[in-house]
Design a protein around this motif. Structure first.
Motif, PDB file in Angstrom:
ATOM      1  N   TYR A   1      19.400  12.497 -21.759  1.00  0.00           N
ATOM      2  CA  TYR A   1      18.174  12.885 -22.154  1.00  0.00           C
ATOM      3  C   TYR A   1      19.712  14.007 -22.743  1.00  0.00           C
ATOM      4  O   TYR A   1      19.017  14.597 -23.657  1.00  0.00           O
ATOM      5  CB  TYR A   1      17.692  13.583 -21.087  1.00  0.00           C
ATOM      6  CG  TYR A   1      17.031  12.347 -20.724  1.00  0.00           C
ATOM      7  CD1 TYR A   1      15.691  12.071 -20.922  1.00  0.00           C
ATOM      8  CD2 TYR A   1      17.312  12.608 -19.559  1.00  0.00           C
ATOM      9  CE1 TYR A   1      15.091  11.268 -20.441  1.00  0.00           C
ATOM     10  CE2 TYR A   1      16.550  11.576 -17.986  1.00  0.00           C
ATOM     11  CZ  TYR A   1      15.622  10.300 -19.148  1.00  0.00           C
ATOM     12  OH  TYR A   1      14.581   9.575 -18.198  1.00  0.00           O
ATOM     13  N   ASN A   2      20.644  14.284 -23.574  1.00  0.00           N
ATOM     14  CA  ASN A   2      21.439  15.143 -23.800  1.00  0.00           C
ATOM     15  C   ASN A   2      20.468  16.393 -23.702  1.00  0.00           C
ATOM     16  O   ASN A   2      19.838  17.168 -24.890  1.00  0.00           O
ATOM     17  CB  ASN A   2      21.413  15.313 -25.335  1.00  0.00           C
ATOM     18  CG  ASN A   2      21.838  16.104 -26.736  1.00  0.00           C
ATOM     19  OD1 ASN A   2      23.224  16.068 -25.589  1.00  0.00           O
ATOM     20  ND2 ASN A   2      21.751  15.567 -27.446  1.00  0.00           N
ATOM     21  N   PRO A   3      20.566  16.962 -23.080  1.00  0.00           N
ATOM     22  CA  PRO A   3      19.494  18.546 -22.048  1.00  0.00           C
ATOM     23  C   PRO A   3      19.146  19.773 -22.678  1.00  0.00           C
ATOM     24  O   PRO A   3      20.506  20.231 -22.816  1.00  0.00           O
ATOM     25  CB  PRO A   3      19.269  18.307 -20.742  1.00  0.00           C
ATOM     26  CG  PRO A   3      20.747  17.400 -20.405  1.00  0.00           C
ATOM     27  CD  PRO A   3      21.220  16.869 -21.422  1.00  0.00           C
ATOM     28  N   LYS A   4      18.717  20.026 -23.075  1.00  0.00           N
ATOM     29  CA  LYS A   4      18.521  22.211 -23.615  1.00  0.00           C
ATOM     30  C   LYS A   4      18.354  21.900 -22.961  1.00  0.00           C
ATOM     31  O   LYS A   4      19.848  23.600 -23.109  1.00  0.00           O
ATOM     32  CB  LYS A   4      17.802  21.821 -24.045  1.00  0.00           C
ATOM     33  CG  LYS A   4      17.199  23.681 -24.549  1.00  0.00           C
ATOM     34  CD  LYS A   4      15.677  23.960 -24.828  1.00  0.00           C
ATOM     35  CE  LYS A   4      15.453  25.171 -25.542  1.00  0.00           C
ATOM     36  NZ  LYS A   4      14.527  25.620 -26.105  1.00  0.00           N
ATOM     37  N   LEU A   5      18.212  21.992 -21.655  1.00  0.00           N
ATOM     38  CA  LEU A   5      19.244  23.176 -20.440  1.00  0.00           C
ATOM     39  C   LEU A   5      18.806  21.925 -19.025  1.00  0.00           C
ATOM     40  O   LEU A   5      17.642  21.494 -19.282  1.00  0.00           O
ATOM     41  CB  LEU A   5      18.813  24.319 -20.707  1.00  0.00           C
ATOM     42  CG  LEU A   5      17.005  24.547 -20.469  1.00  0.00           C
ATOM     43  CD1 LEU A   5      17.012  24.123 -18.804  1.00  0.00           C
ATOM     44  CD2 LEU A   5      17.168  26.242 -20.713  1.00  0.00           C
ATOM     45  N   VAL A   6      19.238  22.603 -17.976  1.00  0.00           N
ATOM     46  CA  VAL A   6      18.985  21.375 -16.329  1.00  0.00           C
ATOM     47  C   VAL A   6      18.818  22.483 -15.497  1.00  0.00           C
ATOM     48  O   VAL A   6      19.502  23.601 -15.579  1.00  0.00           O
ATOM     49  CB  VAL A   6      20.181  20.751 -16.452  1.00  0.00           C
ATOM     50  CG1 VAL A   6      19.626  19.641 -14.349  1.00  0.00           C
ATOM     51  CG2 VAL A   6      20.327  20.125 -17.141  1.00  0.00           C
ATOM     52  N   ILE A   7      17.827  22.802 -14.843  1.00  0.00           N
ATOM     53  CA  ILE A   7      17.664  22.999 -13.841  1.00  0.00           C
ATOM     54  C   ILE A   7      17.569  22.572 -12.315  1.00  0.00           C
ATOM     55  O   ILE A   7      16.501  21.492 -12.609  1.00  0.00           O
ATOM     56  CB  ILE A   7      16.434  24.010 -13.802  1.00  0.00           C
ATOM     57  CG1 ILE A   7      16.717  25.178 -14.677  1.00  0.00           C
ATOM     58  CG2 ILE A   7      16.208  25.386 -12.539  1.00  0.00           C
ATOM     59  CD1 ILE A   7      15.156  25.650 -15.457  1.00  0.00           C
ATOM     60  N   ASP A   8      18.322  22.821 -11.298  1.00  0.00           N
ATOM     61  CA  ASP A   8      18.705  22.096 -10.272  1.00  0.00           C
ATOM     62  C   ASP A   8      17.524  23.127  -8.752  1.00  0.00           C
ATOM     63  O   ASP A   8      17.406  23.983  -8.915  1.00  0.00           O
ATOM     64  CB  ASP A   8      19.213  21.414  -9.805  1.00  0.00           C
ATOM     65  CG  ASP A   8      20.366  21.671  -8.788  1.00  0.00           C
ATOM     66  OD1 ASP A   8      19.999  22.522  -7.887  1.00  0.00           O
ATOM     67  OD2 ASP A   8      21.116  22.195  -9.415  1.00  0.00           O
ATOM     68  N   ILE A   9      16.431  21.894  -8.258  1.00  0.00           N
ATOM     69  CA  ILE A   9      15.444  22.721  -7.359  1.00  0.00           C
ATOM     70  C   ILE A   9      16.129  22.387  -6.156  1.00  0.00           C
ATOM     71  O   ILE A   9      15.708  21.427  -5.668  1.00  0.00           O
ATOM     72  CB  ILE A   9      14.094  22.967  -7.882  1.00  0.00           C
ATOM     73  CG1 ILE A   9      14.276  24.044  -9.222  1.00  0.00           C
ATOM     74  CG2 ILE A   9      13.585  24.168  -6.952  1.00  0.00           C
ATOM     75  CD1 ILE A   9      13.845  22.244  -9.666  1.00  0.00           C
ATOM     76  N   ALA A  10      16.728  22.700  -4.959  1.00  0.00           N
ATOM     77  CA  ALA A  10      16.759  22.093  -3.572  1.00  0.00           C
ATOM     78  C   ALA A  10      16.297  23.643  -2.643  1.00  0.00           C
ATOM     79  O   ALA A  10      17.546  24.369  -2.843  1.00  0.00           O
ATOM     80  CB  ALA A  10      17.670  21.822  -3.711  1.00  0.00           C
TER      81      ALA A  10
END
Length: 498
Positions: free
Chosen positions: A366-375
């Motif tokens: 997705y060529n992301p602006k930023l990524v946040i993972d939640i776990a």
């Protein structure tokens, strides 16, 4: 519950109940003074009698107060005025709701000037009151044969402000509070479902329903699709279960599709036995909450869709069970992740990072602006921060600070832990590129260090919600966190891109 906002003072208002603050010791707020004057000293006489001294978590319900248009007046203790802050405000709102739920009151009016929280605006107070109010009436009884009939009769709450210039901002805050509360309720519902109901297939079906209702794009990848993509790490966790794993993708577009999206990746282990590294039996039932990261992605997408935020947002949810069986992954097995990195699985109960690493690699497309993972990733985070604060680690300091600020604003706080290269050595393996655990020391940090090896192509932050995603004991149930933090962060991102 319905909510509304008025620019008004107590003199001419009409309601089934007005909520009036009283500071310790028996000091009247401005609204109390106005009503005392109208009633020719009636409020002061009640205080003088000693029935209400203004201490925190106290209340007194008055009936048929003379010369007012209110059927009842609820006096709420606010504690010491100089110590009145965010925690006290939320306690006062909870006391108000608790007192009203014991009555037949259907509508209530609050004068926000009675609650002077330092460095907090009326907009903040409105948002927090709405979230607290809806949370107070939340019940999960859909699996009971005879649901409890103890719902509050309260149906409407009106906020009164003094300044008409604030009206538009307060109305926007009201919409934000409603959207966050609705997102939290969805997150709670998914978390509270029994694990024989909330399977990966169920989550996939819910994703399709959410997409249909809110005009999102839903894509469900099956195990055969993951095999083609080389998701050996994710599939290693799924091997022991008879429930097929799913990779769920939800896409929301509030901007031109060419704009790079923000990506949320939520851990979706719908039940975690620990696999071959079996967990103790005590409280294992709570491992149905191990999909709370996935639930928070659902809830945040719902909030964003309701607010129609001008951002592009993608939710990626790797969903599976972690079960022991003859097919289950064994300690010592080596698997190849989608990124090509090999992983020695020393502990099958450290499975969240194994499914997240492939989902993070998938996010690259997705060529992301930023990524946040939640776990709900590590018990070590609960030891470090308890059940109050979410753990935060990031490869980008600006992103970390923005998330911390969003947590402060949303009263859904996080705390940043280090992510230094010195911790990476704890993940060395003699037989693969990386081990999936690094020992007991710094367990929360080494889990994030593991994930960081799959996030080198984008700005990334990791939220460990093991301590904040649900409550144990008498009030056992999903908390709906960190939907407020995430939604507030996305609201700020939308404003910054205007």
């Amino acid at each position: 519950m319905d909510f509304g906002i008025k620019v008004a003072t107590p003199e001419k208002q009409r309601s089934a109940c007005a909520v009036i603050g009283i500071f310790e010791s028996r000091k009247m707020t401005e609204s109390a003074k106005v009503l005392d004057k109208i009633t020719q000293g009636y409020i002061k006489s009640i205080l003088t009698s000693g029935d209400m001294d203004g201490k925190v978590n106290t209340s007194l319900l008055l009936h048929n107060v003379p010369d007012t248009n209110f059927k009842r007046i609820l006096l709420i203790g606010l504690g010491k005025e100089q110590e009145f802050k965010e925690k006290t405000f939320l306690a006062a709102i909870n006391s108000t709701l608790g007192a009203l739920q014991k009555t037949a009151v259907t509508d209530v009016i609050l004068f926000l000037s009675d609650f002077p929280v330092k460095e907090r605006t009326n907009e903040w107070k409105i948002t927090q009151t709405i979230i607290t109010s809806i949370s107070s009436t939340y019940r999960f009884d859909q699996l009971k044969s005879k649901p409890e009939n103890n719902q509050s009769r309260l149906r409407k709450m009106i906020f009164c402000i003094d300044n008409r210039a604030e009206l538009a901002a307060c109305e926007q805050a009201m919409q934000q509070g409603l959207a966050i509360a609705h997102g939290m309720s969805l997150t709670k519902n998914l978390g509270n479902l029994a694990p024989n109901v909330c399977t990966p297939t169920y989550l996939a079906t819910e994703a399709k329903e959410l997409a249909k209702t809110h005009k999102l794009k839903a894509t469900i990848l099956e195990e055969k699709d993951m095999e083609k993509l080389g998701m050996g790490s994710f599939l290693a966790v799924a091997r022991g279960s008879e429930q097929p794993a799913k990779l769920i993708v939800l896409e929301y577009y509030g901007l031109n599709k060419k704009e790079n999206p923000i990506v949320l990746v939520g851990k979706g282990v719908t039940f975690d036995t620990g696999g071959i590294s079996l967990k103790p039996a005590a409280e294992m039932d709570e491992m149905k909450f191990d999909m709370s990261g996935a639930g928070s992605v659902f809830g945040t997408l719902l909030a964003v869709a309701e607010l129609k935020l001008p951002i592009n947002l993608v939710g990626i949810i790797p969903a599976t069970e972690n079960m022991p069986s003859g097919r289950a992954t064994k300690p010592g097995d080596v698997v190849t992740s989608m990124s090509g990195q090999t992983i020695e699985i020393l502990n099958t109960d450290a499975e969240g990072r194994l499914i997240l690493c492939d989902a993070l690699t998938y996010a690259e497309r997705y060529n992301p602006k930023l990524v946040i993972d939640i776990a709900t990733l590590t018990g070590a985070c609960v030891i470090a921060l308890g059940n109050f604060t979410t753990g935060l680690m990031s490869n980008d300091e600006k992103l970390a600070h923005e998330l911390l600020a969003a947590g402060e604003q949303a009263a859904d706080r996080a705390w940043q832990l280090p992510l230094g290269d010195e911790y990476q050595d704890l993940l060395k393996s003699n037989f693969a590129d990386i081990a999936n655990i690094g020992g007991r020391a710094a367990g929360t940090i080494t889990a994030a260090c593991f994930l960081s090896r799959f996030t080198k192509k984008f700005r990334w932050a990791h939220l460990d919600i093991a301590g904040t995603a649900w409550k144990s004991g008498r009030d056992k149930g999903a908390s709906g966190r960190p939907v407020p933090l995430l939604t507030q962060f996305l609201i700020a991102q939308a404003k910054a891109s205007d």
